[in-house]
Every structure is written in C-alpha cells, then in structure tokens.
Write a protein that holds these residues in place. Sequence first.
Motif, PDB file in Angstrom:
ATOM      1  N   ARG A   1     -28.836  19.997 -12.338  1.00 46.82           N
ATOM      2  CA  ARG A   1     -30.093  20.579 -11.853  1.00 46.82           C
ATOM      3  C   ARG A   1     -30.715  21.438 -12.941  1.00 46.82           C
ATOM      4  NH1 ARG A   1     -30.991  20.271  -6.356  1.00 46.82           N
ATOM      5  NH2 ARG A   1     -29.206  19.516  -5.123  1.00 46.82           N
TER       6      ARG A   1
ATOM      7  N   ARG B   1     -35.353  12.355 -13.610  1.00 44.26           N
ATOM      8  CA  ARG B   1     -35.206  12.862 -12.242  1.00 44.26           C
ATOM      9  C   ARG B   1     -34.576  11.797 -11.345  1.00 44.26           C
ATOM     10  NH1 ARG B   1     -35.442  18.339 -12.225  1.00 44.26           N
ATOM     11  NH2 ARG B   1     -37.281  19.088 -13.354  1.00 44.26           N
TER      12      ARG B   1
ATOM     13  N   PHE C   1     -31.577  16.330 -11.477  1.00 44.66           N
ATOM     14  CA  PHE C   1     -31.828  15.218 -12.386  1.00 44.66           C
ATOM     15  C   PHE C   1     -30.501  14.491 -12.621  1.00 44.66           C
ATOM     16  CE2 PHE C   1     -30.803  18.704 -15.290  1.00 44.66           C
ATOM     17  CZ  PHE C   1     -29.919  18.117 -16.185  1.00 44.66           C
TER      18      PHE C   1
ATOM     19  N   LEU D   1     -37.132  19.522 -17.458  1.00 44.57           N
ATOM     20  CA  LEU D   1     -36.493  18.238 -17.709  1.00 44.57           C
ATOM     21  C   LEU D   1     -36.563  17.889 -19.192  1.00 44.57           C
ATOM     22  CD1 LEU D   1     -35.163  15.696 -16.524  1.00 44.57           C
ATOM     23  CD2 LEU D   1     -37.464  14.732 -16.287  1.00 44.57           C
TER      24      LEU D   1
ATOM     25  N   LYS E   1     -34.339  21.748  -9.027  1.00 45.20           N
ATOM     26  CA  LYS E   1     -34.591  20.319  -8.902  1.00 45.20           C
ATOM     27  C   LYS E   1     -33.487  19.524  -9.602  1.00 45.20           C
ATOM     28  CE  LYS E   1     -39.626  20.764  -8.614  1.00 45.20           C
ATOM     29  NZ  LYS E   1     -40.928  20.364  -9.214  1.00 45.20           N
TER      30      LYS E   1
END
Length: 371
Positions: free
Chosen positions: A219, A246, A226, A328, A224
Amino acid sequence: MKASKFTDAQKAFILKQGEDGMTVAEICRKAGISQATYHNWKKKYGGMGTDQLKELKRLQKENEHLRKAVSDLTLDKLILAEAAKGKLLSPARRRACIDRVRAELNVSERRACRVLRQHRSTQRRIPVGRPDEEWLLADMIELTRQYGRYGYRRIAALLRDAGWHVNDKRVERLWRREGLKVPMKQPKKGRLWLNAGSCVRLRPEHRYHVWSYDFVHCRTDDGKAFRTLNIIDEYSRECLAIRVDRKLNSGNVIDVLSDLFILRGIPSFIRSDNGPEFVAQAVQDWIKAVGAKTAYIEPGSPWENGYCESFNARFHDEFLNGEIFYSLREAQILIEEWRKHYNTKRPHSALGYRPPAPETIVQMDQRPIMH
C-alpha cells in the motif's frame, strides 16, 4: 619466660609437680608463670603425659588443615557456581568471568585463575585489536545501517567486494561484540505434495530453463493498495522484472512476458500458483503459442514455488517493510532501483555470496535467445 614459649614436655612437667603435692604458688614462682596460666593449663592438659600432649597437638594441626581444605573446597565450589552461567570457551570470556568472580566473592586473582584454569599472564594481558579494526568496524556498521536485514555473511561478502581481506569468522566476532542483529527465527515448513510443477520435481538446470512469477501486495501512504508482479529466473536467481500498478490482470501478465521474451528469449517452463491471472485461458494459450510450457503448483502449497516465494520474502523483509511510498510513481521508481541492486550488488547465499547478475555481464546478457 613467657607462657607461650613453654614446650609440651615443660608444661607436662609443671603440671606433674602439682600432682606430687607441691603448692600452686610455689610451682608458679619456680616456673615464672601466673596462677591463672597454671589453672588454664591444668584445665586443658590435666592428667596428660608428654606423649599425649604431642598427640593432641598433632590432632589439632591436622584438624586445622582439614578445616582449611573444606573452606578452600567450598570457596572453589562458589567460584565455579558463579562461573557456570555460561560456557567459558575463549580467554576473553574467562577474563570477563574472573573479573566478575573477584568482584562478587572478593577472592584473589591467583585463586580465581587457578580454579577457572586461566593463566595469570593471559588474565592480565590487554587484548589489542588489529590496526585496521576500527575502519573495518565503521564499514560494517555503515553497511548494516544501509542493509538492515542482512546477516553477517552477506555483510562479509560486501566487505570483500569493497576490497577488505576478511573471513566470515572475523566479521562474526565483531558482529557479536557490537550486538548488531539477532538472527530471525526459522519458519516452519510444510510437507511437499510433489505436484508435477513443484520446484522439487521440476528443478532448474540452466539459465532460461524455468522462470517463476507471483504477485505481492502493498500500500501507498494514503492507504491505497498496489500490486507487484515479480518474475525471476530460478537457476540464476535473477529478478527479470517487477511490474508495479494499482491493478494487474492476465492482460498485464501477457504484456510483461512479451517484453521479456523479446529481450531475453523464451524459457522452457513458467512456474506459478493457481491464481486467476495465471490460469486464465488467454495466458495459457499465449504461453503455449510461443513455445513455452506452464508448470502449476498444487493449490494451497506455496512452498512448491519455493524460489519465487523466497524472493518475495526477501523483497518484503529487506525493502517493502522499511519504505513509505507517497505515490504509485515513487513506488515504481524505488522498486526498480531495488531490483537492480538485488541483481547486481546483493550477495546471494545460494550463489556463493555473489550477486545473480553482476554489472560486468548484464550488458552481454541482454540479448534474445533463439530456441
């Protein structure tokens, strides 16, 4: 003449005069002793002859020797009990133990060294390290700070690569002295089911013989998730690619494999678990079309994909667990940098503590292989 200067025979003669009828005052005047001394002698030696007095003295001396021997044995036992908290296999440990025993039991250095079998010259000798030990230790600490999850063997390999002429034992001694790291607990292993795709039954025999891949989840700092798709060559242990995104599906698997097949050539087998991205019909058909074969492990048996699982564990332990990714893009850049370090710098225990793909051969190896 003082009372302490009288021999046993003289004391017996003086006491015998009292038994013959001479008065105590006259005996004391002639012997030059006080009446208190005479009565003490009589109380202690009354009725004894010269031979009996000599035997009494001998028994008293023998008793004193026995008491001293028992006392010495008791003290030796206390010293050994104090030292029994650890094995004394080296002069340095004996030296430290003797200092502790002397402080705790207030015994002499000679006594403690004799009981613990340490020569006194060895005890008094102050160890002097090698002239370069300070610089070696500084480099060790710097490497440990940089690669916090490496053990002393990998650190020793990195030191040798940097030009140090050191063996593992010297590095281990400094490692333990500085308390740098405690080895991780060995994880439990399950029984191999020996499926056809298992790494036990299908072993890599040369480069590009067996590749394996798997997903790893992580994360970013905003919470979030990935995923990373890790692909390795099982024979050389080289990490061929790490795709970070992701979401990754079967189409992404085909894209990554296509790029690798163009750059590296086609392997004989591709090993994986039974995840939906790997068992998808599109992936199986595409792999079959290019001339490779799939090797699936038994469901629920990740140890059969041992090479990739081992890589994933190192990936988590040495990198992911120690990094915070704020985006990311940052994760993609840092993970690619770590992959290059893993291939070209990190010592691998299965390869004699050499990196899987040193920089000197990376350029030569970046060419397709025709099957």
